[in-house]
Design an enzyme around this catalytic site. Structure first.
Site, PDB file in Angstrom:
ATOM      1  CE  LYS A 174      -4.007  -2.111   0.430  1.00 26.66           C
ATOM      2  NZ  LYS A 174      -5.085  -2.011  -0.580  1.00 26.66           N
ATOM      3  CD  GLU A 230      -9.782  -2.563  -5.055  1.00 28.17           C
ATOM      4  OE1 GLU A 230     -10.351  -2.619  -3.948  1.00 28.17           O
ATOM      5  OE2 GLU A 230      -8.558  -2.748  -5.203  1.00 28.17           O
ATOM      6  CG  ASP A 273     -14.784  -6.879  -6.445  1.00 30.09           C
ATOM      7  OD1 ASP A 273     -13.937  -6.718  -5.551  1.00 30.09           O
ATOM      8  OD2 ASP A 273     -15.916  -7.330  -6.230  1.00 30.09           O
ATOM      9  CG  ASP A 324      -4.086  -0.885  -3.975  1.00 26.14           C
ATOM     10  OD1 ASP A 324      -4.532   0.179  -4.449  1.00 26.14           O
ATOM     11  OD2 ASP A 324      -4.824  -1.828  -3.616  1.00 26.14           O
ATOM     12  CD  GLU A 351      -5.056  -2.796  -7.080  1.00 27.49           C
ATOM     13  OE1 GLU A 351      -6.179  -3.074  -6.624  1.00 27.49           O
ATOM     14  OE2 GLU A 351      -4.051  -3.517  -6.906  1.00 27.49           O
ATOM     15  CG  HIS A 382     -10.020  -6.600  -5.729  1.00 25.54           C
ATOM     16  ND1 HIS A 382     -11.284  -6.578  -5.145  1.00 25.54           N
ATOM     17  CD2 HIS A 382      -9.159  -6.170  -4.783  1.00 25.54           C
ATOM     18  CE1 HIS A 382     -11.179  -6.137  -3.910  1.00 25.54           C
ATOM     19  NE2 HIS A 382      -9.909  -5.891  -3.661  1.00 25.54           N
TER      20      HIS A 382
END
Length: 232
Positions: free
Chosen positions: A19, A100, A123, A47, A73, A150
Protein backbone atom coordinates in the site's frame (compact mmCIF):
# COMPACT_ATOMS: atom_id res chain seq x y z
CA UNK A 1 7.10 -5.81 6.54
CA UNK A 2 10.36 -7.56 5.71
CA UNK A 3 9.29 -10.64 7.68
CA UNK A 4 5.91 -10.78 5.90
CA UNK A 5 7.61 -10.33 2.54
CA UNK A 6 10.02 -13.17 3.19
CA UNK A 7 7.20 -15.39 4.42
CA UNK A 8 5.16 -14.78 1.25
CA UNK A 9 8.09 -15.56 -1.03
CA UNK A 10 8.99 -18.66 0.99
CA UNK A 11 5.37 -19.82 0.57
CA UNK A 12 5.72 -19.69 -3.20
CA UNK A 13 4.17 -16.33 -4.07
CA UNK A 14 5.91 -14.56 -6.96
CA UNK A 15 4.23 -11.17 -6.50
CA UNK A 16 3.71 -9.03 -3.42
CA UNK A 17 1.76 -5.78 -3.14
CA UNK A 18 2.44 -2.74 -0.96
CA UNK A 19 0.00 0.00 0.00
CA UNK A 20 1.29 3.46 -0.91
CA UNK A 21 0.09 7.04 -0.96
CA UNK A 22 0.45 8.47 2.55
CA UNK A 23 4.05 9.72 2.53
CA UNK A 24 6.24 9.57 -0.55
CA UNK A 25 9.55 9.39 1.31
CA UNK A 26 8.27 6.54 3.45
CA UNK A 27 6.94 4.76 0.38
CA UNK A 28 10.38 5.03 -1.23
CA UNK A 29 11.94 3.60 1.92
CA UNK A 30 9.46 0.71 2.09
CA UNK A 31 9.75 -0.14 -1.60
CA UNK A 32 13.54 -0.09 -1.31
CA UNK A 33 13.44 -2.47 1.67
CA UNK A 34 11.02 -4.79 -0.12
CA UNK A 35 13.13 -4.89 -3.28
CA UNK A 36 16.31 -5.52 -1.30
CA UNK A 37 14.52 -8.35 0.50
CA UNK A 38 13.07 -10.20 -2.51
CA UNK A 39 15.63 -9.39 -5.20
CA UNK A 40 14.89 -8.75 -8.88
CA UNK A 41 12.96 -11.95 -9.63
CA UNK A 42 9.90 -11.27 -7.45
CA UNK A 43 7.30 -8.76 -8.69
CA UNK A 44 6.34 -5.84 -6.45
CA UNK A 45 3.08 -4.00 -7.07
CA UNK A 46 1.78 -0.84 -5.40
CA UNK A 47 -1.80 0.07 -4.50
CA UNK A 48 -2.69 3.73 -3.93
CA UNK A 49 -6.42 3.16 -3.26
CA UNK A 50 -7.45 6.34 -5.13
CA UNK A 51 -5.41 8.72 -2.96
CA UNK A 52 -3.98 10.97 -5.69
CA UNK A 53 -4.94 13.53 -8.26
CA UNK A 54 -3.21 13.37 -11.61
CA UNK A 55 -0.19 15.56 -10.81
CA UNK A 56 0.48 13.91 -7.44
CA UNK A 57 0.15 10.46 -9.00
CA UNK A 58 2.66 11.24 -11.73
CA UNK A 59 5.21 12.70 -9.34
CA UNK A 60 4.76 9.88 -6.80
CA UNK A 61 4.97 7.04 -9.29
CA UNK A 62 8.11 8.50 -10.86
CA UNK A 63 9.71 8.48 -7.42
CA UNK A 64 8.84 4.77 -7.09
CA UNK A 65 9.79 3.78 -10.66
CA UNK A 66 13.39 2.74 -9.80
CA UNK A 67 11.98 -0.22 -7.87
CA UNK A 68 10.57 -1.76 -11.08
CA UNK A 69 6.94 -1.90 -9.99
CA UNK A 70 4.82 -4.59 -11.63
CA UNK A 71 1.90 -2.15 -11.62
CA UNK A 72 0.41 0.78 -9.72
CA UNK A 73 -3.20 0.17 -8.80
CA UNK A 74 -6.00 2.74 -8.48
CA UNK A 75 -3.80 5.84 -8.63
CA UNK A 76 -6.87 8.10 -8.77
CA UNK A 77 -10.70 8.00 -8.88
CA UNK A 78 -11.86 4.71 -10.42
CA UNK A 79 -14.44 6.57 -12.52
CA UNK A 80 -11.96 8.97 -14.14
CA UNK A 81 -10.94 7.34 -17.41
CA UNK A 82 -9.09 10.35 -18.79
CA UNK A 83 -7.11 10.85 -15.58
CA UNK A 84 -5.88 7.26 -15.80
CA UNK A 85 -4.87 7.86 -19.42
CA UNK A 86 -2.92 10.99 -18.47
CA UNK A 87 -1.16 9.18 -15.64
CA UNK A 88 -0.37 6.15 -17.82
CA UNK A 89 1.11 8.33 -20.56
CA UNK A 90 3.27 10.23 -18.10
CA UNK A 91 4.71 7.32 -16.10
CA UNK A 92 5.22 4.72 -18.84
CA UNK A 93 6.56 2.06 -18.82
CA UNK A 94 5.26 1.59 -15.24
CA UNK A 95 1.92 -0.24 -15.74
CA UNK A 96 -1.30 1.31 -14.44
CA UNK A 97 -4.32 -0.70 -13.32
CA UNK A 98 -7.80 -0.27 -11.90
CA UNK A 99 -11.04 -2.22 -11.68
CA UNK A 100 -12.01 -3.30 -8.18
CA UNK A 101 -14.39 -0.33 -7.90
CA UNK A 102 -15.41 -0.19 -11.57
CA UNK A 103 -19.09 -1.03 -11.61
CA UNK A 104 -20.01 -2.14 -15.14
CA UNK A 105 -18.76 -3.27 -18.53
CA UNK A 106 -19.47 0.14 -20.08
CA UNK A 107 -16.89 1.89 -17.91
CA UNK A 108 -14.41 -0.94 -18.48
CA UNK A 109 -15.00 -0.51 -22.23
CA UNK A 110 -14.13 3.18 -21.95
CA UNK A 111 -10.90 2.42 -20.07
CA UNK A 112 -9.97 0.00 -22.85
CA UNK A 113 -10.99 2.22 -25.76
CA UNK A 114 -9.00 5.16 -24.36
CA UNK A 115 -5.97 2.94 -23.63
CA UNK A 116 -6.09 4.25 -20.06
CA UNK A 117 -4.84 1.11 -18.27
CA UNK A 118 -2.35 -1.68 -18.79
CA UNK A 119 -4.38 -4.23 -16.84
CA UNK A 120 -7.83 -4.70 -15.32
CA UNK A 121 -8.58 -5.93 -11.82
CA UNK A 122 -12.16 -7.13 -11.95
CA UNK A 123 -14.06 -7.73 -8.72
CA UNK A 124 -16.42 -10.69 -8.39
CA UNK A 125 -19.17 -8.65 -6.71
CA UNK A 126 -18.74 -5.05 -7.88
CA UNK A 127 -20.41 -5.54 -11.26
CA UNK A 128 -23.72 -7.29 -11.99
CA UNK A 129 -22.66 -10.87 -11.45
CA UNK A 130 -20.89 -13.56 -13.41
CA UNK A 131 -22.25 -12.66 -16.85
CA UNK A 132 -21.10 -9.05 -16.54
CA UNK A 133 -17.63 -10.18 -15.52
CA UNK A 134 -17.47 -12.59 -18.46
CA UNK A 135 -18.31 -9.72 -20.79
CA UNK A 136 -15.45 -7.71 -19.28
CA UNK A 137 -13.07 -10.63 -19.71
CA UNK A 138 -14.07 -10.83 -23.37
CA UNK A 139 -13.51 -7.10 -23.82
CA UNK A 140 -10.07 -7.37 -22.22
CA UNK A 141 -9.19 -10.22 -24.58
CA UNK A 142 -10.28 -8.19 -27.61
CA UNK A 143 -8.11 -5.24 -26.54
CA UNK A 144 -5.16 -7.40 -25.50
CA UNK A 145 -5.20 -6.23 -21.87
CA UNK A 146 -4.28 -8.51 -18.98
CA UNK A 147 -6.77 -9.29 -16.20
CA UNK A 148 -5.58 -9.72 -12.61
CA UNK A 149 -8.76 -10.28 -10.52
CA UNK A 150 -9.08 -8.40 -7.25
CA UNK A 151 -9.61 -10.51 -4.13
CA UNK A 152 -9.45 -10.38 -0.33
CA UNK A 153 -12.27 -9.52 2.05
CA UNK A 154 -15.18 -11.84 2.81
CA UNK A 155 -15.28 -14.56 0.19
CA UNK A 156 -13.76 -12.68 -2.74
CA UNK A 157 -10.93 -15.18 -3.12
CA UNK A 158 -13.51 -17.98 -3.19
CA UNK A 159 -15.56 -16.21 -5.86
CA UNK A 160 -12.91 -14.76 -8.13
CA UNK A 161 -11.04 -18.03 -8.61
CA UNK A 162 -13.90 -19.14 -10.87
CA UNK A 163 -13.58 -16.03 -13.03
CA UNK A 164 -9.84 -16.59 -13.41
CA UNK A 165 -10.51 -20.22 -14.33
CA UNK A 166 -13.07 -19.14 -16.94
CA UNK A 167 -10.55 -16.71 -18.40
CA UNK A 168 -7.94 -19.45 -18.70
CA UNK A 169 -10.19 -22.25 -19.97
CA UNK A 170 -12.55 -20.41 -22.30
CA UNK A 171 -11.24 -16.94 -23.16
CA UNK A 172 -7.55 -16.09 -23.01
CA UNK A 173 -5.92 -19.50 -22.63
CA UNK A 174 -3.14 -17.67 -20.79
CA UNK A 175 -1.72 -18.58 -17.39
CA UNK A 176 1.87 -17.34 -17.40
CA UNK A 177 0.90 -13.67 -17.62
CA UNK A 178 -1.99 -13.88 -15.16
CA UNK A 179 -2.36 -13.62 -11.42
CA UNK A 180 -5.06 -13.55 -8.73
CA UNK A 181 -4.79 -11.62 -5.50
CA UNK A 182 -4.89 -13.62 -2.28
CA UNK A 183 -5.44 -12.65 1.34
CA UNK A 184 -5.33 -15.38 4.00
CA UNK A 185 -8.41 -14.13 5.82
CA UNK A 186 -11.88 -15.51 6.72
CA UNK A 187 -11.69 -18.62 4.52
CA UNK A 188 -12.62 -20.78 7.50
CA UNK A 189 -16.24 -19.60 7.20
CA UNK A 190 -16.85 -21.15 3.76
CA UNK A 191 -18.05 -24.61 2.78
CA UNK A 192 -15.58 -24.78 -0.12
CA UNK A 193 -12.67 -22.49 0.80
CA UNK A 194 -9.85 -21.69 -1.60
CA UNK A 195 -6.88 -24.01 -1.64
CA UNK A 196 -3.36 -22.92 -2.49
CA UNK A 197 -0.16 -24.80 -3.22
CA UNK A 198 3.16 -22.97 -3.48
CA UNK A 199 1.46 -19.64 -4.05
CA UNK A 200 -0.98 -20.90 -6.71
CA UNK A 201 -4.73 -21.42 -6.53
CA UNK A 202 -5.94 -24.97 -7.04
CA UNK A 203 -9.09 -25.48 -9.09
CA UNK A 204 -12.21 -25.81 -6.88
CA UNK A 205 -13.73 -29.29 -6.69
CA UNK A 206 -17.37 -28.49 -5.87
CA UNK A 207 -19.96 -27.04 -8.27
CA UNK A 208 -21.24 -23.51 -7.85
CA UNK A 209 -19.53 -20.21 -7.07
CA UNK A 210 -17.90 -21.32 -3.77
CA UNK A 211 -20.03 -18.67 -2.04
CA UNK A 212 -21.81 -20.86 0.52
CA UNK A 213 -21.05 -19.88 4.12
CA UNK A 214 -21.08 -22.47 6.90
CA UNK A 215 -24.38 -22.53 8.85
CA UNK A 216 -22.56 -22.12 12.15
CA UNK A 217 -20.83 -18.98 10.90
CA UNK A 218 -24.13 -17.50 9.73
CA UNK A 219 -25.70 -18.21 13.10
CA UNK A 220 -22.74 -16.82 15.02
CA UNK A 221 -22.60 -13.54 13.11
CA UNK A 222 -26.34 -13.02 12.50
CA UNK A 223 -27.19 -9.39 13.33
CA UNK A 224 -28.28 -8.30 15.88
CA UNK A 225 -28.91 -11.42 17.96
CA UNK A 226 -25.94 -13.60 17.02
CA UNK A 227 -23.38 -14.45 19.74
CA UNK A 228 -20.70 -12.34 18.01
CA UNK A 229 -22.81 -9.20 18.51
CA UNK A 230 -24.23 -10.01 21.94
CA UNK A 231 -20.72 -9.97 23.39
CA UNK A 232 -20.41 -6.35 22.27
Amino acid sequence: MIALTRSAVDSGFRTIKLKVGLDVDDDVRRCRLARETVGPQIAIAADANQRWGVEDAIEWIKRLAPFDLAWVEEPTSPDDVLAHRAIRDAVAPTPISTGEHTQNRILFKQFLQHEAVDMLQIDATRVGGVNENLAILLLARKFGVRVFPHAGGVGLCELVQHLAMADFVAISGEMEDRSIEFVDHLHEHFVDPVRLRRGRYLAPNLPGFSAEILPQSLAHFRFPDGPAWKRR
